[in-house]
Design a protein around this motif. Structure first.
Motif, PDB file in Angstrom:
ATOM      1  N   SER A  88       0.815  -1.223   0.000  1.00  0.00           N
ATOM      2  CA  SER A  88       0.000   0.000   0.000  1.00  0.00           C
ATOM      3  C   SER A  88       0.844   1.267   0.000  1.00  0.00           C
ATOM      4  O   SER A  88       0.398   2.324   0.460  1.00  0.00           O
ATOM      5  N   SER A  89       2.064   1.167  -0.495  1.00  0.00           N
ATOM      6  CA  SER A  89       2.931   2.338  -0.640  1.00  0.00           C
ATOM      7  C   SER A  89       3.296   2.497  -2.104  1.00  0.00           C
ATOM      8  O   SER A  89       3.065   1.608  -2.920  1.00  0.00           O
ATOM      9  N   ARG A 114       4.077   6.597   1.918  1.00  0.00           N
ATOM     10  CA  ARG A 114       3.193   5.683   2.638  1.00  0.00           C
ATOM     11  C   ARG A 114       1.734   6.114   2.552  1.00  0.00           C
ATOM     12  O   ARG A 114       0.834   5.287   2.607  1.00  0.00           O
ATOM     13  N   ASP A 115       1.515   7.385   2.430  1.00  0.00           N
ATOM     14  CA  ASP A 115       0.152   7.899   2.398  1.00  0.00           C
ATOM     15  C   ASP A 115       0.193   9.310   1.841  1.00  0.00           C
ATOM     16  O   ASP A 115       1.235   9.986   1.923  1.00  0.00           O
ATOM     17  N   TYR A 116      -0.921   9.766   1.291  1.00  0.00           N
ATOM     18  CA  TYR A 116      -1.030  11.175   0.922  1.00  0.00           C
ATOM     19  C   TYR A 116      -2.474  11.597   1.029  1.00  0.00           C
ATOM     20  O   TYR A 116      -3.391  10.799   0.868  1.00  0.00           O
ATOM     21  N   GLU A 117      -2.646  12.867   1.342  1.00  0.00           N
ATOM     22  CA  GLU A 117      -3.979  13.363   1.632  1.00  0.00           C
ATOM     23  C   GLU A 117      -4.166  14.747   1.054  1.00  0.00           C
ATOM     24  O   GLU A 117      -3.229  15.554   1.032  1.00  0.00           O
ATOM     25  N   TYR A 128      -6.806   9.040  -3.164  1.00  0.00           N
ATOM     26  CA  TYR A 128      -6.263   7.687  -3.077  1.00  0.00           C
ATOM     27  C   TYR A 128      -6.343   7.169  -1.649  1.00  0.00           C
ATOM     28  O   TYR A 128      -6.412   5.993  -1.409  1.00  0.00           O
ATOM     29  N   ARG A 129      -6.333   8.067  -0.678  1.00  0.00           N
ATOM     30  CA  ARG A 129      -6.469   7.672   0.717  1.00  0.00           C
ATOM     31  C   ARG A 129      -7.730   8.330   1.299  1.00  0.00           C
ATOM     32  O   ARG A 129      -8.825   7.951   0.969  1.00  0.00           O
ATOM     33  N   THR A 130      -7.552   9.357   2.098  1.00  0.00           N
ATOM     34  CA  THR A 130      -8.702  10.025   2.720  1.00  0.00           C
ATOM     35  C   THR A 130      -8.613  11.526   2.500  1.00  0.00           C
ATOM     36  O   THR A 130      -7.517  12.078   2.395  1.00  0.00           O
ATOM     37  N   TYR A 141       1.973  14.527   2.302  1.00  0.00           N
ATOM     38  CA  TYR A 141       2.453  13.162   2.113  1.00  0.00           C
ATOM     39  C   TYR A 141       3.152  12.696   3.393  1.00  0.00           C
ATOM     40  O   TYR A 141       3.915  13.451   4.000  1.00  0.00           O
ATOM     41  N   THR A 142       2.919  11.462   3.794  1.00  0.00           N
ATOM     42  CA  THR A 142       3.750  10.851   4.828  1.00  0.00           C
ATOM     43  C   THR A 142       4.743   9.935   4.120  1.00  0.00           C
ATOM     44  O   THR A 142       4.353   9.059   3.340  1.00  0.00           O
ATOM     45  N   THR A 160       8.864   8.075   9.781  1.00  0.00           N
ATOM     46  CA  THR A 160       7.996   8.626   8.754  1.00  0.00           C
ATOM     47  C   THR A 160       7.925  10.129   8.945  1.00  0.00           C
ATOM     48  O   THR A 160       7.692  10.607  10.056  1.00  0.00           O
TER      49      THR A 160
END
Length: 252
Positions: A88-89, A114-117, A128-130, A141-142, A160
């Motif tokens: 999931s990255s 790892r994630d982006y919002e 793509y995430r929340t 972005y994380t 992170t």
């Protein structure tokens, strides 16, 4: 007569040499093709398959974010050449402007996103995430970018960080402090600030453990993007004293 025979011999010699040279050139060309084929089959990059399985439009701007993953075909022996990234990255991101057909990468550094919002004003379900952090200017972005424990990998054991870019995917920048592992963060639009809770490797054993200190930082976009500690050293000293006074173990 002798002169004619000499001329005939010279012509035959020239023809033979020409044919010999042509054969050598053919052999060299064939050898080159074989060598190139071997080089292609031995080049690990030829087993990589670029994958852009997801894409999201930013605020009806005609600019798409395409997270990059990578598939890998096994070689003839069934082996693989490359390390996998965390599930999931993604390892980078393409930004594509559909109005101009121009595109670029978010970063040229080794990172794991790892994630982006972001907040999409047109559709609450397209991230793509929340979509919980509303900002008219920034994407968040994380990211893991620092091999903190020096194991030559970027994993969940490494910190992170919080990064930011503009909504065209440019000016990508880390805004959380280095050597702190983010636990939680939130953009507060009413004051144009980000609040970050991040864990420090207090005992310096290259691990971010549950009992280690979590520090609160703020990033004020009105005054730049440098993280600042919210609570002073004196206030934190008072907290330690209060806890020590009220929660010390009683010996039997």
């Amino acid at each position: 007569m002798i002169r004619h025979l000499a001329c005939l011999f010279s012509v035959i010699t020239l023809i033979s040499c020409s044919h010999g040279s042509g054969n050598r050139q053919s052999r060299e060309a064939a050898d080159s093709i074989v060598t190139d084929s071997i080089a292609i089959s031995d080049n690990p990059k030829n087993y990589l398959n670029i994958q852009t399985k997801n894409f999201t439009e930013i605020d009806s701007s005609g600019i798409l974010m395409l997270p990059l993953t990578m598939g890998e075909s096994p070689d003839e022996s069934g082996g693989l050449y490359y390390k996998s990234i965390p599930v999931s990255s993604c390892w980078n991101m393409i930004f594509l402007n559909l109005r101009t057909n121009e595109y670029h990468l978010l970063s040229d550094k080794k990172i794991v996103i790892r994630d982006y919002e972001f907040y999409n004003s047109g559709d609450y379900n397209t991230s793509y995430r929340t979509t919980i952090n509303k900002s008219d200017k920034f994407l968040f972005y994380t990211v893991t970018s620092d091999d903190y424990n020096k194991d030559k990998k970027l994993t969940s054991e490494d910190p992170t960080y919080l990064f930011v870019s503009d909504k065209e995917g440019r000016n990508f920048k880390q805004i959380s402090p280095s050597n702190y592992d983010i636990q939680k963060w939130k953009f507060i639009p009413s004051v144009n600030k980000i609040i970050i809770a991040a864990r420090k490797d207090t005992n310096r054993n290259t691990r971010f453990e549950e009992n280690e200190e979590v520090t609160t930082f703020e990033v004020d976009f009105n005054r730049g993007m440098e993280p600042q500690e919210v609570f002073t050293a004196d206030f934190k000293r008072q907290l330690r004293e209060l806890y020590d006074r009220d929660w010390k173990r009683i010996k039997d």
